[in-house]
Motif scaffolding. Structure first.
Motif: not given
Length: 264
Positions: A108-114, A116-119, A140-144
Motif C-alpha cells: 500500500p505504501a509503495l503504491e501511494l508513493f510510486r 507521486t511525481s518526484a518533480l 535524485i534518490v527518490y526518483a531513481c
C-alpha cells in the motif's frame, strides 16, 4: 608509377562505409539540418543558432574551465543519488519480491508513493531539507529508486517456476536457490530498472539545479536563458545529452558483464 589495386581492401571499405552510415547517418542529417535550417531563415537564428555557433560556444566554455566546473558538480550530485538509490532499492526489491509477507505489508505504501511525481515533491524537499546538496541528492534518490525497485521485484517474481522446481528437486537450499537461480535470472530485469534510473538521475538533477543551485549544468542552462546567451544554453543541453549517452553505454556494458551466462 602504376598503382596496385588491392581487391580485398576495396571489399572491406564497402561494409565499413555502410556500417558508419547506418550508425551515424540520422545524426549527421540532424546536425546538417540544425546547421542550415537557421541559416536559410526557416527558423529565427536568435532562438535556434546554427550548430557551428553552439559548438563554438561549447568550446569557449570548455576552454575557460567553466563548463568542467558545472559538469563536475552535476556528476557528483547525480552519481551520489544514483548510487544511494541502487544501494537502497535493489536489496529492498529482492526482499519484497522473494518474501510475500514483506510485499503485503509494504505494497500500500509503495503504491501511494510510486504514483507521486518526484518533480511535484521538489518544493517539499527544499522546504524540509533546504537549498543545499542534501535536498538535491535526496530528490535524485527518490526518483531513481522507483524504476530500480519495481524492476527488481518484477525480475524476482518473473523467474520461471519450472526452473525453481527443477532446482529444488536437485536439492538446492533456499539460500543457494536465491544465490544460484533467482539472482542471475533477475539480473536483466534489474538492469533495465538501473538504466531507467540513470536517465532519471540526469532529468531530475537538471530540474533541481534550475530551481535552487548556483552551479551545475541545470544552473548553466537556466542562467544562460535568463541572460539571453542562447548558444551557451544549447551547449549545456548538448553536454547533458552526451553525459546521458555515455552513462547509458557504461550501464549497458555492465549489464553484458553481469549477464554473460545468457550468451554462453
Amino acid at each position: 608509377m602504376a598503382s596496385i589495386s588491392v581487391p580485398g581492401v576495396a571489399r572491406l571499405r564497402v561494409p565499413v562505409i555502410g556500417w558508419v552510415f547506418r550508425r551515424f547517418g540520422v545524426l549527421a542529417l540532424l546536425a546538417a539540418g540544425w546547421e542550415f535550417v537557421p541559416r536559410l531563415g526557416f527558423v529565427d537564428a536568435t532562438f535556434l543558432p546554427p550548430l557551428s555557433e553552439v559548438l563554438g560556444a561549447w568550446w569557449d566554455l570548455a576552454r575557460s574551465g567553466e563548463l568542467w566546473n558545472h559538469v563536475e558538480i552535476s556528476l557528483v550530485r547525480s552519481l551520489s543519488g544514483f548510487a544511494l538509490a541502487i544501494a537502497l532499492a535493489i536489496p529492498l526489491g529482492l526482499l519484497i519480491g522473494w518474501y510475500r509477507p514483506v510485499a503485503e505489508a509494504l505494497s500500500p505504501a509503495l503504491e501511494l508513493f510510486r504514483n507521486t511525481s518526484a518533480l511535484a515533491l521538489l518544493p517539499v524537499f527544499i522546504l524540509i531539507l533546504g537549498l543545499g546538496e542534501t535536498s538535491k541528492i535526496s530528490l535524485i534518490v527518490y526518483a531513481c529508486s522507483w524504476p530500480i525497485l519495481l524492476n527488481t521485484i518484477s525480475g524476482v517474481r518473473g523467474v520461471d517456476p519450472l526452473l525453481i522446481k527443477a532446482s529444488v528437486s536437485l536439492g538446492l537450499k533456499p539460500a543457494r536457490l536465491f544465490q544460484k537461480v533467482i539472482l542471475p535470472a533477475a539480473v536483466p530485469t534489474v538492469f533495465t530498472g538501473v538504466r531507467l534510473a540513470g536517465a532519471y538521475s540526469i532529468l531530475v538533477l537538471v530540474a533541481a539545479e534550475m530551481v535552487g543551485a548556483k552551479a551545475g549544468l541545470g544552473y548553466l542552462i537556466n542562467a544562460s536563458q535568463f541572460n539571453f546567451a542562447v548558444p551557451d544554453m544549447y551547449a549545456g543541453i548538448l553536454t547533458i545529452s552526451a553525459i546521458g549517452l555515455v552513462f547509458n553505454q557504461v550501464l549497458v556494458t555492465l549489464e553484458r558483464r553481469f549477464s554473460t551466462w545468457r550468451t554462453t
